[in-house]
Design a protein around this motif. Structure first.
Motif, short mmCIF file in Angstrom:
data_model
loop_
_atom_site.label_atom_id
_atom_site.label_comp_id
_atom_site.label_asym_id
_atom_site.label_seq_id
_atom_site.Cartn_x
_atom_site.Cartn_y
_atom_site.Cartn_z
N VAL A 17 0.89 -1.11 -0.03
CA VAL A 17 -0.24 0.23 0.11
C VAL A 17 1.06 0.98 0.00
O VAL A 17 1.87 1.60 0.69
CB VAL A 17 -0.98 0.12 1.18
CG1 VAL A 17 -1.65 1.19 1.35
CG2 VAL A 17 -1.77 -1.09 1.22
N ILE A 22 6.07 6.90 1.09
CA ILE A 22 6.70 5.51 1.54
C ILE A 22 5.47 4.29 1.13
O ILE A 22 4.58 4.56 0.73
CB ILE A 22 6.72 5.35 3.00
CG1 ILE A 22 5.58 5.65 3.91
CG2 ILE A 22 7.89 6.49 3.54
CD1 ILE A 22 5.83 5.21 5.46
N ALA A 24 3.78 0.69 2.66
CA ALA A 24 3.41 -0.28 3.71
C ALA A 24 3.46 -1.62 3.08
O ALA A 24 2.61 -1.83 2.23
CB ALA A 24 2.39 0.11 4.66
N LEU A 25 4.25 -2.68 3.61
CA LEU A 25 4.37 -3.95 3.07
C LEU A 25 3.78 -5.05 4.12
O LEU A 25 4.22 -5.06 5.32
CB LEU A 25 5.55 -4.44 2.57
CG LEU A 25 6.17 -3.77 1.36
CD1 LEU A 25 7.52 -4.22 1.14
CD2 LEU A 25 5.28 -3.85 -0.03
N TYR A 26 2.72 -5.62 3.87
CA TYR A 26 2.50 -6.94 4.73
C TYR A 26 2.80 -8.16 4.31
O TYR A 26 2.39 -8.49 3.02
CB TYR A 26 0.83 -6.66 5.00
CG TYR A 26 0.43 -7.82 6.03
CD1 TYR A 26 0.70 -7.46 7.29
CD2 TYR A 26 -0.23 -9.03 5.49
CE1 TYR A 26 0.29 -8.57 8.11
CE2 TYR A 26 -0.44 -9.98 6.34
CZ TYR A 26 -0.22 -9.67 7.56
OH TYR A 26 -0.66 -10.79 8.74
N THR A 33 4.61 -6.42 9.29
CA THR A 33 4.54 -5.15 8.46
C THR A 33 5.65 -4.50 8.41
O THR A 33 6.50 -4.41 9.53
CB THR A 33 3.50 -4.07 9.14
OG1 THR A 33 2.27 -4.83 9.26
CG2 THR A 33 3.27 -2.89 8.27
N ILE A 35 7.75 -0.97 6.58
CA ILE A 35 7.54 0.17 6.03
C ILE A 35 8.91 0.58 5.22
O ILE A 35 10.03 0.36 5.69
CB ILE A 35 7.36 1.53 7.16
CG1 ILE A 35 6.32 0.99 7.97
CG2 ILE A 35 7.27 2.75 6.48
CD1 ILE A 35 4.86 1.27 7.52
N GLY B 231 1.98 8.15 5.94
CA GLY B 231 3.15 7.16 6.45
C GLY B 231 3.29 7.49 7.90
O GLY B 231 3.22 6.32 8.54
N PHE B 234 0.23 5.96 9.82
CA PHE B 234 0.48 4.62 9.83
C PHE B 234 1.15 4.03 10.92
O PHE B 234 0.66 3.34 11.79
CB PHE B 234 0.64 4.03 8.35
CG PHE B 234 0.72 2.50 8.40
CD1 PHE B 234 -0.68 2.16 7.94
CD2 PHE B 234 1.48 1.82 8.91
CE1 PHE B 234 -0.58 0.64 7.63
CE2 PHE B 234 1.37 0.39 8.71
CZ PHE B 234 0.25 -0.18 8.01
N VAL B 235 2.31 4.57 11.03
CA VAL B 235 3.19 4.12 11.92
C VAL B 235 2.72 4.46 13.38
O VAL B 235 2.82 3.80 14.27
CB VAL B 235 4.69 4.80 11.74
CG1 VAL B 235 5.69 4.39 12.95
CG2 VAL B 235 5.20 4.20 10.32
N TYR B 244 -3.02 -4.77 16.77
CA TYR B 244 -2.63 -4.89 15.24
C TYR B 244 -2.22 -5.91 14.95
O TYR B 244 -2.38 -6.48 13.96
CB TYR B 244 -1.87 -3.56 15.11
CG TYR B 244 -1.18 -3.58 13.58
CD1 TYR B 244 -2.15 -3.01 12.71
CD2 TYR B 244 0.00 -3.99 13.36
CE1 TYR B 244 -1.61 -3.04 11.28
CE2 TYR B 244 0.45 -3.90 11.92
CZ TYR B 244 -0.38 -3.53 11.05
OH TYR B 244 0.36 -3.70 9.79
N PHE B 252 -3.93 -4.86 8.97
CA PHE B 252 -3.15 -4.29 7.97
C PHE B 252 -4.19 -3.50 6.91
O PHE B 252 -4.06 -2.33 6.88
CB PHE B 252 -2.31 -5.05 7.13
CG PHE B 252 -1.29 -4.35 6.25
CD1 PHE B 252 -0.20 -3.74 6.55
CD2 PHE B 252 -1.78 -4.40 4.83
CE1 PHE B 252 0.33 -3.04 5.38
CE2 PHE B 252 -1.13 -3.75 3.97
CZ PHE B 252 -0.07 -3.01 4.30
N SER B 256 -4.64 0.58 6.71
CA SER B 256 -4.25 1.02 5.50
C SER B 256 -5.52 1.85 4.88
O SER B 256 -5.24 2.57 4.10
CB SER B 256 -3.58 -0.11 4.52
OG SER B 256 -4.32 -1.16 4.43
#
Lengths: 89, 287
Positions: A17, A22, A24-26, A33, A35, B231, B234-235, B244, B252, B256
């Motif tokens: 996503v 940046i 985000a990878l799952y 996860t 980043i 970003g 999200f973090v 989570y 996720f 997202s």
């Protein structure tokens, strides 16, 4: 000794996503996860398509194989290996 | 256990058992406007137990029991039984919830649209949510925002607001005295007094709302607002979530989607009045 080849999980093992600058990878296998920033998504896409050497990967990414770029790429590869997203053959 | 009390808060039912009557009586008063769990069956059980046989009678000291516990948690005196029960109820949700994505956040709504206020303890989100309730907003909770991973909607979890120190005075000027619990002085977190959400908010505790803004408030700072990138947001929200990781891919996907559909803003404010004005401006812009 043959130059190592690197590989990444198939695309359907990762959910990606874009979030501003940046990504985000799952990772479905590990539930982790990650980043990441460019060029990591491009590295993973190239290595998911086929195992590549560092030189082949630089070529696939359209980068010069010089004394600055190759070490920088290898540093990213090392990080991705540590995170379980890249493995070497 | 000898004394018991059951209550439903939002989607979750609780049963609190206690070796003493006082904490159960205090809970019954604080939760007097809340319904009982559906069918009388709770989702979570909490126990307030003496740390030893003697500690039931002599300098009574209680330990928290239930489905989820913290082994290293220090015993509390019986005088803090209400706080202990609230902590234990929070713990069951924080560690046990598997349907909703939990964010450590307050949520308030108007109609079917909601704002998420998140930040570290002391950032002012609880106080801000209570003040907004006193101004007519629907209070959905000050501890956990419950995000439905399937729909992206927020579900209310309107526990009594745990007001600390000066926040007690701020709300005392705005809310009738009969909506407050007892003042507990000199607890490990200072003076604490619970505020019972208004009846309109409790009557709507099953009504979802769509998030339209995420705010990161910081009380006591110079007046400023700053957009928070997806970003960074999200973090920060993965750090603000207690489940989570446990939700895996559903967590996720939920987070997202929240990032891609809801803008986030950091708001710094020196006083309550300024903070409310900032929230109202952001709310208006989100319509």
């Amino acid at each position: 000794m043959a130059e190592p080849r690197f590989t990444a999980p198939p695309a359907d093992c990762l959910i990606s996503v874009r979030l501003d600058g940046i990504t985000a990878l799952y990772h479905r296998s590990s539930g982790m996860t990650h980043i990441v920033a460019e060029p990591v998504p491009e590295i993973l896409a190239a290595l998911a398509a086929a195992p590549l050497t560092a030189g082949e990967l630089l070529l696939a990414l359209g980068l010069d194989d010089d004394s600055e770029t190759r070490p920088a790429l290898m540093a990213r590869i090392d990080e991705l290996e540590g995170g379980g997203l890249v493995s070497r053959q | 256990m000898r004394h018991q009390f059951s209550v439903k808060v939002g989607p979750r039912g609780f049963r609190i058992g206690s070796a003493w009557r006082a904490p159960v009586d205090a809970l019954a008063t604080l939760y007097r406007d809340y319904p009982a769990p559906e069918g009388g069956i709770p989702d979570h059980s909490v126990r307030l137990e003496p740390t030893s046989f003697l500690r039931r009678f002599i300098r009574p000291s209680l330990a928290l029991g239930g489905g989820y516990t913290l082994p290293e948690a220090a015993p509390l005196p019986l005088s803090l039984g209400l706080i202990a029960a609230e902590m234990a109820m929070n713990l069951q949700v924080a560690l046990g919830e598997r349907h909703y994505l939990l964010l450590h956040a307050a949520t308030v709504a108007k109609g079917d649209k909601a704002i998420i206020l998140t930040g570290e303890s002391g950032s002012g989100k609880s106080t801000m949510s209570a003040v907004l309730m006193s101004e007519g907003w629907r209070f959905m909770g000050d501890e956990f925002a419950l995000v439905d991973p399937e729909t992206g909607m927020l579900h209310p979890f309107p526990r009594p607001v745990s007001l600390k120190n000066k926040a007690v005075d701020v709300l005392s000027e705005r809310v009738k005295p009969d909506r407050f619990g007892p003042l507990m002085r000199a607890t490990p977190k200072g003076d604490i007094r619970h505020l019972i959400p208004d009846r309109a908010s409790l009557a709507a505790m099953d009504k979802d709302a769509r998030p339209v803004a995420i705010l990161f408030p910081r009380f006591g700072q110079e007046n400023a607002t700053r957009p928070v990138g997806q970003g960074e947001c999200f973090v920060r929200l993965t750090q603000a979530s207690t489940n989570y990781t446990a939700l895996g891919e559903r967590g996720f996907t939920a987070l997202s989607r929240l990032m891609s559909t809801v803008p986030a803003t950091a708001i710094d404010y020196p006083d309550t009045k300024t903070g409310i004005a900032q929230v109202n401006r952001i709310w208006d812009a989100a319509q």
